[in-house]
Design an enzyme around this catalytic site. Structure first.
Site, mmCIF file in Angstrom:
data_model
loop_
_atom_site.group_PDB
_atom_site.id
_atom_site.type_symbol
_atom_site.label_atom_id
_atom_site.label_comp_id
_atom_site.label_asym_id
_atom_site.label_seq_id
_atom_site.Cartn_x
_atom_site.Cartn_y
_atom_site.Cartn_z
ATOM 1 N N ASP A 1 -4.885 2.768 -4.811
ATOM 2 C CA ASP A 1 -3.053 2.326 -4.259
ATOM 3 C C ASP A 1 -2.637 0.835 -4.043
ATOM 4 O OD1 ASP A 1 -4.289 3.083 -2.298
ATOM 5 O OD2 ASP A 1 -2.350 4.713 -1.516
ATOM 6 N N ASP B 1 0.700 -1.020 -0.378
ATOM 7 C CA ASP B 1 0.073 0.458 0.010
ATOM 8 C C ASP B 1 1.005 1.106 -0.149
ATOM 9 O OD1 ASP B 1 -2.635 1.108 -0.490
ATOM 10 O OD2 ASP B 1 -2.287 1.585 2.276
ATOM 11 N N LEU B 2 0.090 2.311 -1.219
ATOM 12 C CA LEU B 2 1.521 3.442 -1.200
ATOM 13 C C LEU B 2 1.046 4.534 0.958
ATOM 14 C CD1 LEU B 2 0.924 3.828 -5.154
ATOM 15 C CD2 LEU B 2 3.063 2.634 -4.011
#
Length: 551
Positions: free
Chosen positions: A190, A147-148
């Site tokens: 994202d 997960d960004l």
């Protein structure tokens, strides 16, 4: 036997052989056929017909290689003619164009349109197939959920076009970092995932750590703004099994990713069987109750980290410290990254920030150890404000009330607001900053450079300091780009009459380089480790006692 007897115009066009030049040639010279696995088919098709002379045969789709050019895909049917199968007819239907259309449609259905990575559906199907393949029971696989970090800031401040471009560039970093046999997918938004086939845990961890390093050094530029990005990774090792639950695999990987975020982000957390009980106990403990009790019962502990001057002309000024928060939990002290993300989700950050403000001011008024004495005047405490507090319309009233209650000089307090919070909540940030400034408090923009949005907004904020993002400072000596970024921030500060603070200073070489650039203050383990605020108060009391005796 097996010689070419006839070829019609369509076959001539398909094979690119001229009829008058192949008559009498052996069929293997003209018809170069392979099945879809690459096995030669021409002679085999001929022999199969001889074995079954009374039945037309269908071979399905096969590859046909013309005299020149690329392979063609055809549907092959054969049948015997004349008595005793003295001749065999090869019938082709060209399906090359159909296959291209089907492949394109399949790719569209199985790939993410933006990044060209596998999409969620095709990725889950691939993992499920390998997870149930028990032919190699001794071979383990790894599933990573990623997960960004900070993506939302870029998406919100620069727009979706910037967000899309960032996702494309990050996808290429993921592709380069993994092995050729590994699969990378965009799960949604994202969120990404990686499947490391036949990979041991340590090897997989190294691959994921490589991704962290690549992203840590990555700078995303958009319309003159420069951003840093990070990623939280949850890693899960598993063995193939016939009864394995795919949903549970992905759920466990997601939980590990969530834990990586809760522990401070931009790191790898490995999900393991022996850690399930520990994680379960943490959930049972109820974070909400733990944090509320810590606020009500003063269980939090405040630490102070010195911010040291880098030039002689500032060495005689007041001493400055950043206030840091710790939470005692099970014989350990948790760093903010372990519990503040949870507090943020539970909407407890405003209450925690108020607790920090109250306790910090209480320390200032009691730093002499004498309730009747005047507050100490020679230090300034820097207190971080969360996004929730910035949006709290009642924050100013609370700060004013506490300052009046303790009789504190407002200039002894400096409030820190991160650049990302200021940008995301600019109207609220400007309002609260102006109000605190009118009260006499100082203000610092923290992590400056992480967003590097339009610098015009700086003119609208009543700042005293710019704190340079530690990601640039950390690689200052080895990276000319980061050195240029630090100098750019300092130059901005000089033009606007703002003092600059470099954080994450961890060695003498970095300190020397900061002095050369002209940065005003430094903060980091090399300059001074955080100490409990209580110890700082006692140290100041001892210094006062020594001075009193000397006088």
């Amino acid at each position: 036997m097996g010689k070419e007897l006839y070829m019609n115009a369509s076959a001539e066009k398909l094979t690119l052989w001229q009829r008058d030049k192949v008559l009498g040639e052996h069929v293997s010279k003209v018809l170069k056929l392979e099945d879809l696995q690459g096995n030669s088919l021409g002679v085999k098709a001929f022999e199969t017909n001889l074995s079954h002379p009374n039945h037309p045969l269908q071979f399905g789709q096969v590859k046909l290689y013309p005299r020149v050019g690329e392979e063609r895909f055809v549907e092959l049917n054969t049948t015997c003619i004349l008595e005793h199968c003295k001749a065999i007819v090869f019938i082709f239907r060209d399906v090359t164009a159909d296959r291209k259309i089907i492949n394109r449609l399949y790719r569209q259905a199985s790939r993410d349109a933006l990044t060209d990575l596998m999409n969620r559906t095709s990725f889950e199907q691939y993992v499920e197939q390998l997870a149930h393949d028990t032919s190699a029971l001794t071979r383990s696989h790894l599933l990573a959920s990623m997960d960004l970090d900070n993506f939302k800031i870029i998406n919100d401040t620069c727009g979706h076009l910037a967000g899309d471009e960032l996702l494309k560039q990050v996808s290429q970093i993921f592709r380069r970092a993994v092995r050729r046999s590994d699969k990378v997918a965009r799960i949604g938004g994202d969120e990404f995932a990686v499947f490391l086939e036949g990979c041991g845990l340590e090897k997989g961890r190294n691959i994921m750590e490589t991704i962290l390093v690549e992203l840590r050094n990555f700078r995303f530029s958009w319309e003159g703004k420069v951003f840093t990005i990070g990623v939280s990774v949850g890693l899960l090792e598993f063995m193939p099994a016939a009864n394995i639950q795919i949903k549970q695999l992905f759920s466990d990987a997601d939980k590990a990713c969530y834990t990586a975020k809760a522990l401070g982000r931009n790191q790898v957390f490995i999900h393991a069987e022996e850690k399930r009980e520990e994680m379960s106990n943490q959930r049972v403990h109820d974070w909400a109750k733990l944090l509320k009790d810590a606020i009500r019962e003063d269980r939090f502990i405040l630490f102070a980290q010195p911010i040291v001057p880098l030039h002689a002309e500032r060495s005689q000024q007041l001493r400055q410290y950043e206030i840091l928060l710790r939470l005692p939990f099970r014989q350990a002290l948790l760093n903010p990254g372990s519990f503040l993300p949870v507090a943020d989700r539970l909407d407890l950050m405003t209450s925690i920030d108020r607790w920090i403000i109250r306790k910090s001011l209480e320390m200032l008024v009691n730093c002499r150890g004498d309730q009747q004495s005047q507050p100490c005047q020679e230090i300034r405490l820097m207190i971080n404000l969360s996004g929730q507090s910035v949006q709290d319309a009642r924050l100013f009233g609370y700060v004013e009330e506490q300052i009046n209650h303790f009789g504190i000089n407002p200039s002894m307090i400096c409030f820190e607001i991160s650049e990302s919070v200021a940008i995301s909540n600019f109207v609220h940030a400007k309002r609260v900053m102006n109000a605190l400034h009118s009260l006499g408090c100082h203000l610092v923009l923290d992590d400056f450079g992480s967003g590097f949005s339009s610098l015009s907004y700086l003119r609208e904020l009543p700042l005293s300091y710019l704190k340079i993002d530690g990601n640039f400072v950390h690689n200052l000596v080895s990276s000319p780009v980061d050195a240029a970024m630090v100098k750019a921030v300092h130059d901005v500060g000089q033009v606007m009459n703002l003092l600059t603070i470099a954080e994450l200073v961890e060695d003498s070489e970095t300190l020397v380089r900061l002095r050369e650039i002209g940065v005003d203050f430094a903060q980091g383990y090399y300059c001074g480790r955080p100490i409990p605020l209580v110890q700082l108060r006692e140290r100041m009391q001892n210094e006062r006692d020594v001075q009193a005796k000397a006088a």
